[in-house]
Design an enzyme around this catalytic site. Structure first.
Site, mmCIF file in Angstrom:
data_model
loop_
_atom_site.group_PDB
_atom_site.id
_atom_site.type_symbol
_atom_site.label_atom_id
_atom_site.label_comp_id
_atom_site.label_asym_id
_atom_site.label_seq_id
_atom_site.Cartn_x
_atom_site.Cartn_y
_atom_site.Cartn_z
ATOM 1 N N GLU A 88 28.165 38.619 44.084
ATOM 2 C CA GLU A 88 29.840 39.305 44.046
ATOM 3 C C GLU A 88 29.612 40.539 44.688
ATOM 4 O OE1 GLU A 88 31.173 38.055 39.890
ATOM 5 O OE2 GLU A 88 30.139 39.365 39.429
ATOM 6 N N GLY A 133 36.065 36.799 36.341
ATOM 7 C CA GLY A 133 36.075 37.555 35.706
ATOM 8 C C GLY A 133 37.680 36.944 34.687
ATOM 9 N N GLY A 134 38.137 38.320 35.050
ATOM 10 C CA GLY A 134 39.946 38.428 34.795
ATOM 11 C C GLY A 134 40.712 36.711 34.519
ATOM 12 N N GLY A 185 37.474 42.616 40.177
ATOM 13 C CA GLY A 185 38.845 43.396 39.467
ATOM 14 C C GLY A 185 39.524 44.358 40.081
ATOM 15 N N GLU A 216 28.350 45.968 36.800
ATOM 16 C CA GLU A 216 28.786 46.825 34.947
ATOM 17 C C GLU A 216 27.488 47.306 34.634
ATOM 18 O OE1 GLU A 216 32.096 44.159 33.533
ATOM 19 O OE2 GLU A 216 33.527 44.756 36.020
ATOM 20 N N HIS A 256 24.881 41.960 36.158
ATOM 21 C CA HIS A 256 25.870 42.001 36.230
ATOM 22 C C HIS A 256 26.073 43.834 36.967
ATOM 23 C CE1 HIS A 256 29.922 42.589 37.063
ATOM 24 N NE2 HIS A 256 30.224 41.153 36.108
ATOM 25 N N ASN A 284 33.530 35.240 32.712
ATOM 26 C CA ASN A 284 32.710 36.069 32.628
ATOM 27 C C ASN A 284 34.371 37.099 31.228
ATOM 28 O OD1 ASN A 284 31.894 38.412 31.533
ATOM 29 N ND2 ASN A 284 31.095 39.538 33.696
ATOM 30 N N TRP A 285 33.752 36.658 30.616
ATOM 31 C CA TRP A 285 35.162 36.989 29.543
ATOM 32 C C TRP A 285 34.734 39.285 29.132
ATOM 33 C CZ3 TRP A 285 37.290 34.765 24.765
ATOM 34 C CH2 TRP A 285 37.884 33.631 25.187
ATOM 35 N N LYS A 286 33.845 39.211 30.122
ATOM 36 C CA LYS A 286 33.187 41.264 29.783
ATOM 37 C C LYS A 286 33.382 41.013 28.208
ATOM 38 C CE LYS A 286 34.746 40.765 34.567
ATOM 39 N NZ LYS A 286 34.478 42.440 35.500
ATOM 40 N N SER A 321 37.703 38.900 41.868
ATOM 41 C CA SER A 321 39.016 38.576 41.981
ATOM 42 C C SER A 321 38.470 37.232 42.676
ATOM 43 C CB SER A 321 39.408 39.865 43.437
ATOM 44 O OG SER A 321 39.309 40.752 42.903
#
Ligand code: PEP
Length: 254
Positions: free
Chosen positions: A171, A237-238, A177, A101, A99, A10-12, A216
């Site tokens: 999640e 993610g990251g 994150g 977010e 998600h 997930n590149w957000k 994470s």
């Protein structure tokens, strides 16, 4: 049926057209992974602006491109939104819905997320439906209650056929994150709980639905996290922004 592992990035809200070089490195790594004994599905979900270009670059490779959100409707007066059909037309084959977010930033409800998951099905996209508790909810012993409510409210319906294009991503909000993760045993408990609930909802087909862990996941912890029973892959993610890190995670299945 053995569930095939899936690692999705997930590149957000990250990435410009020049980021196609990172995708090309992921494609090259996924090609060699595809030759290993255990097959793993690799999905990259860039921002909407990059989907068409990335889908073109990934065409015919072992990498599938996905969106990060979709509107429940196929078209209409909804400025700034993107329909599932538009994602499909741009070359996406999957979409993340619900998600945390988006639940947080846009007040998305379970009912809306269910409508988005249905839209994904209508458009022929795999829906990666995200659920997970906050830190306060975990500390208050509410994890199962929250996860059950989100699952029941966000998944499309009880029709076993609907399960075919669904992936659930557990999640924990506090793990996203933050560099923190639950203990593998705690993840296993929640994934077992989700599996049991999917089987109540979809019957035997509930065994076929993949349940990803997200929050994470890094190369250093991926082996322990992905070895947990009923963890069928990861939503990353990251670490998915860096081809080497993302491939190291997917490469656990080599
Ligand atoms: C995510 O955004 O879905 C996620 C899991 O992020 P991170 O891996 O950065 O915690």
């Amino acid at each position: 049926m053995a569930r095939r592992p899936l690692v999705a990035g997930n590149w957000k809200m990250n990435g410009l057209t020049a980021s196609v070089g990172e995708l090309e490195r992921i494609i090259a790594g996924a090609r060699s992974l595809a030759q290993s004994a255990t097959k793993v599905d690799v999905v990259v979900c860039p921002p909407a602006t990059l989907i068409a270009g990335f889908a073109k670059a990934a065409s015919g490779t072992a990498v599938t491109i996905g969106g990060q959100d979709c509107h429940p409707l196929a078209s209409g007066a909804h400025t700034g939104d993107v329909a599932a059909e538009m994602l499909r037309d741009a070359g996406a084959r999957a979409v993340i819905v619900g998600h945390s977010e988006r639940r947080r930033d846009h007040g998305e409800t379970d009912a809306l997320i269910r409508a988005k998951a249905l839209a994904a099905r209508r458009a022929g996209l795999m829906a990666i439906v995200c659920i997970g508790e906050t830190r306060d909810e975990r500390d208050g012993g509410q994890t199962r209650h929250v996860v059950a409510g989100q699952l029941d409210g966000s998944l499309p319906e009880t029709d076993p056929d609907a399960a075919a294009n669904i992936v659930v991503a557990y999640e924990p909000v506090w793990a996203i994150g933050s560099g923190l993760t639950p203990m593998p045993g705690d993840i296993g408990e929640v994934h077992d709980f989700i599996r049991a609930r999917l089987c109540v909802r979809f019957g035997e087909t509930g065994h076929d639905v993949r349940i990803l862990y997200g929050g994470s996941v890094k190369p250093a912890n991926a082996k322990a996290l992905l070895a947990v029973e009923n963890v069928d892959g990861a939503l990353v993610g990251g670490a998915s922004l860096d081809a080497a890190e993302f491939l190291a995670i997917a490469g656990i299945y080599r």
